[in-house]
Design a protein around this motif. Sequence first.
Motif, PDB file in Angstrom:
ATOM      1  N   ASP A 128      -7.796  -5.347  -2.470  1.00 57.84           N
ATOM      2  CA  ASP A 128      -8.751  -4.276  -2.165  1.00 57.84           C
ATOM      3  C   ASP A 128      -8.070  -3.135  -1.408  1.00 57.84           C
ATOM      4  N   ALA A 129      -7.259  -3.500  -0.410  1.00 58.06           N
ATOM      5  CA  ALA A 129      -6.591  -2.461   0.380  1.00 58.06           C
ATOM      6  C   ALA A 129      -5.594  -1.679  -0.466  1.00 58.06           C
ATOM      7  N   THR A 130      -4.936  -2.367  -1.397  1.00 63.77           N
ATOM      8  CA  THR A 130      -3.957  -1.683  -2.254  1.00 63.77           C
ATOM      9  C   THR A 130      -4.637  -0.715  -3.216  1.00 63.77           C
ATOM     10  N   ARG A 131      -5.721  -1.152  -3.828  1.00 59.49           N
ATOM     11  CA  ARG A 131      -6.401  -0.295  -4.811  1.00 59.49           C
ATOM     12  C   ARG A 131      -7.040   0.928  -4.148  1.00 59.49           C
ATOM     13  N   GLU A 132      -7.606   0.709  -2.962  1.00 58.11           N
ATOM     14  CA  GLU A 132      -8.298   1.805  -2.289  1.00 58.11           C
ATOM     15  C   GLU A 132      -7.373   2.612  -1.386  1.00 58.11           C
ATOM     16  N   ARG A 133      -6.089   2.175  -1.286  1.00 58.29           N
ATOM     17  CA  ARG A 133      -5.108   2.841  -0.414  1.00 58.29           C
ATOM     18  C   ARG A 133      -5.689   3.012   0.984  1.00 58.29           C
ATOM     19  N   THR A 134      -6.259   1.885   1.466  1.00 54.68           N
ATOM     20  CA  THR A 134      -6.926   1.901   2.761  1.00 54.68           C
ATOM     21  C   THR A 134      -5.943   2.214   3.881  1.00 54.68           C
ATOM     22  N   GLY A 135      -6.257   3.176   4.708  1.00 61.60           N
ATOM     23  CA  GLY A 135      -5.445   3.519   5.865  1.00 61.60           C
ATOM     24  C   GLY A 135      -4.256   4.402   5.571  1.00 61.60           C
ATOM     25  N   VAL A 136      -3.875   4.532   4.323  1.00 61.79           N
ATOM     26  CA  VAL A 136      -2.689   5.323   3.992  1.00 61.79           C
ATOM     27  C   VAL A 136      -2.936   6.797   4.277  1.00 61.79           C
ATOM     28  N   ARG A 137      -4.110   7.290   3.905  1.00 61.71           N
ATOM     29  CA  ARG A 137      -4.412   8.703   4.139  1.00 61.71           C
ATOM     30  C   ARG A 137      -4.674   8.973   5.622  1.00 61.71           C
ATOM     31  N   ASP A 138      -5.332   8.021   6.304  1.00 60.31           N
ATOM     32  CA  ASP A 138      -5.675   8.239   7.711  1.00 60.31           C
ATOM     33  C   ASP A 138      -4.444   8.165   8.613  1.00 60.31           C
ATOM     34  N   ASP A 139      -3.626   7.126   8.419  1.00 52.08           N
ATOM     35  CA  ASP A 139      -2.454   6.933   9.282  1.00 52.08           C
ATOM     36  C   ASP A 139      -1.406   6.172   8.480  1.00 52.08           C
ATOM     37  N   ALA A 140      -0.552   6.889   7.804  1.00 56.34           N
ATOM     38  CA  ALA A 140       0.447   6.249   6.941  1.00 56.34           C
ATOM     39  C   ALA A 140       1.410   5.383   7.736  1.00 56.34           C
ATOM     40  N   GLU A 141       1.716   5.791   8.970  1.00 54.23           N
ATOM     41  CA  GLU A 141       2.651   5.006   9.781  1.00 54.23           C
ATOM     42  C   GLU A 141       2.059   3.649  10.137  1.00 54.23           C
ATOM     43  N   TYR A 142       0.782   3.619  10.525  1.00 56.31           N
ATOM     44  CA  TYR A 142       0.138   2.358  10.853  1.00 56.31           C
ATOM     45  C   TYR A 142      -0.005   1.480   9.611  1.00 56.31           C
ATOM     46  N   ALA A 143      -0.324   2.073   8.461  1.00 56.94           N
ATOM     47  CA  ALA A 143      -0.426   1.308   7.218  1.00 56.94           C
ATOM     48  C   ALA A 143       0.917   0.675   6.862  1.00 56.94           C
ATOM     49  N   ASP A 144       1.993   1.401   7.110  1.00 57.28           N
ATOM     50  CA  ASP A 144       3.330   0.844   6.848  1.00 57.28           C
ATOM     51  C   ASP A 144       3.627  -0.307   7.795  1.00 57.28           C
ATOM     52  N   THR A 145       3.176  -0.199   9.037  1.00 58.50           N
ATOM     53  CA  THR A 145       3.359  -1.298   9.990  1.00 58.50           C
ATOM     54  C   THR A 145       2.595  -2.532   9.542  1.00 58.50           C
ATOM     55  N   VAL A 146       1.372  -2.346   9.085  1.00 57.34           N
ATOM     56  CA  VAL A 146       0.571  -3.465   8.579  1.00 57.34           C
ATOM     57  C   VAL A 146       1.262  -4.125   7.395  1.00 57.34           C
ATOM     58  N   ARG A 147       1.822  -3.319   6.499  1.00 58.49           N
ATOM     59  CA  ARG A 147       2.510  -3.872   5.333  1.00 58.49           C
ATOM     60  C   ARG A 147       3.695  -4.743   5.749  1.00 58.49           C
ATOM     61  N   ARG A 148       4.510  -4.257   6.680  1.00 61.28           N
ATOM     62  CA  ARG A 148       5.695  -5.014   7.086  1.00 61.28           C
ATOM     63  C   ARG A 148       5.339  -6.269   7.881  1.00 61.28           C
ATOM     64  N   THR A 149       4.336  -6.173   8.740  1.00 64.26           N
ATOM     65  CA  THR A 149       3.931  -7.365   9.497  1.00 64.26           C
ATOM     66  C   THR A 149       3.269  -8.397   8.593  1.00 64.26           C
ATOM     67  N   THR A 150       2.515  -7.931   7.608  1.00 67.12           N
ATOM     68  CA  THR A 150       1.938  -8.863   6.631  1.00 67.12           C
ATOM     69  C   THR A 150       3.025  -9.587   5.867  1.00 67.12           C
ATOM     70  N   ALA A 151       4.061  -8.872   5.467  1.00 66.72           N
ATOM     71  CA  ALA A 151       5.179  -9.501   4.762  1.00 66.72           C
ATOM     72  C   ALA A 151       5.859 -10.535   5.635  1.00 66.72           C
ATOM     73  N   SER A 152       6.029 -10.232   6.915  1.00 65.87           N
ATOM     74  CA  SER A 152       6.685 -11.177   7.821  1.00 65.87           C
ATOM     75  C   SER A 152       5.887 -12.463   7.958  1.00 65.87           C
ATOM     76  N   LEU A 153       4.568 -12.333   8.105  1.00 67.79           N
ATOM     77  CA  LEU A 153       3.745 -13.535   8.237  1.00 67.79           C
ATOM     78  C   LEU A 153       3.680 -14.309   6.921  1.00 67.79           C
ATOM     79  N   LEU A 154       3.603 -13.630   5.796  1.00 70.14           N
ATOM     80  CA  LEU A 154       3.580 -14.318   4.505  1.00 70.14           C
ATOM     81  C   LEU A 154       4.858 -15.132   4.305  1.00 70.14           C
ATOM     82  N   GLU A 155       5.978 -14.581   4.731  1.00 68.77           N
ATOM     83  CA  GLU A 155       7.240 -15.314   4.599  1.00 68.77           C
ATOM     84  C   GLU A 155       7.231 -16.578   5.443  1.00 68.77           C
ATOM     85  N   ARG A 156       6.719 -16.487   6.666  1.00 70.45           N
ATOM     86  CA  ARG A 156       6.632 -17.678   7.519  1.00 70.45           C
ATOM     87  C   ARG A 156       5.620 -18.680   6.971  1.00 70.45           C
ATOM     88  N   MET A 157       4.546 -18.179   6.409  1.00 70.19           N
ATOM     89  CA  MET A 157       3.551 -19.076   5.806  1.00 70.19           C
ATOM     90  C   MET A 157       4.155 -19.831   4.628  1.00 70.19           C
TER      91      MET A 157
END
Length: 390
Positions: free
Chosen positions: A258-287
Amino acid sequence: MRRRGRTAAFRALRLTGATVAAFVVAQLAGLHDPPPLIAALTALLVVQATLTSTLVNGVQRVLSVVAGVALAVGFVAVVGLTWWSLGALVAAAIVVGQLLRLGPHLVEVPISAMLVLGVGASGAEAVGSDRVLETLLGAAVGMLVNVLFPPAVQTRYAVRSVERFAGEIAGLLDGAAGTLLAGPVTPEQSARWLQDARRLNRHVPRLDRALAHAEESRRLNVRALRSPWATTTGVRAGLDALEYTSVSLRTLFRAVDDATRERTGVRDDAEYADTVRRTTASLLERMGTVVREFGRVLTAGPGDARPAAEERLASSLTALASGRALVADLLIGDPRSRTGLWELNSALLTTVDRMLDELGPGPGDVAAALPVSRAALLTAHRLRLGRRPS
């Protein structure tokens, strides 16, 4: 292929040996005319994949033949072979078979009855007694073959299947983590992750049947004494934990899609959206590491390898719990989390919590294994997450 070839060859030898042995034994018992093919057929049908099913099939087949012969002898003494007597005999045989709960051998009752009814009153008793004797000999030989040459225990295959299931879950998490680390994902990629997560649950019924078959293959089987697994109870509990984990992942990847299709947060704060992407990747790897190590613990079996596998699992759980605490501080504690990405952040942390509960040693054990500061941080952020407005 070599392992499957050996299994197929061993089963072919067991079935062929039982068939030939029953035929020879019936001939030695004086059954020559007609040839005792019923004894050979009975032995072939009785020798099933497991010893308990062999005993059950043998008893059911003998009961079906005896019931059919008894009904036919009773009918032949009163009436001959006519269309209405045949119909009455078949109906009565089916009713008796259902009352005896003969299962797949239900049709053996009317078949035996019709064969005996066809010879008439003069030879009914002789044919009936020969058929019962052949069935008894065939069933006895089939049971004896399974006792002397027991079938293989299926526990190892079932346990390895559960490990492969854990590997598929870990592979999905690792693949998603690698793609997220590489950069922004496309809707096609997130949709594929969601489809893969949905497909994971389709394996569970098959794995559950494999575990049930493995448990049955151990009963009355002397080869089970050499199996490293005394029972599949722990593996079944592990499969349940993996199933609950896969269900949670469906929710997580739904939020990612849903977040990818709607580009949630990218327009409002691209830097924060990029942080969410990288932290999500880090947790997925540990999972993914946790799920993979959990699958290895299930297949380690008792022995020297199990403590090492459990230690690796505990280490990966500790890393996941600490990562969860740090990510909660970064994402939930940030005022920018109240933008549209709060749903993805919540789904991510909730999924991690579920995984820690399901794949960990017990409630609270993972937090207890952390250093005091990390455990306190984890507890504080869980409380903060609980107070967060929806």
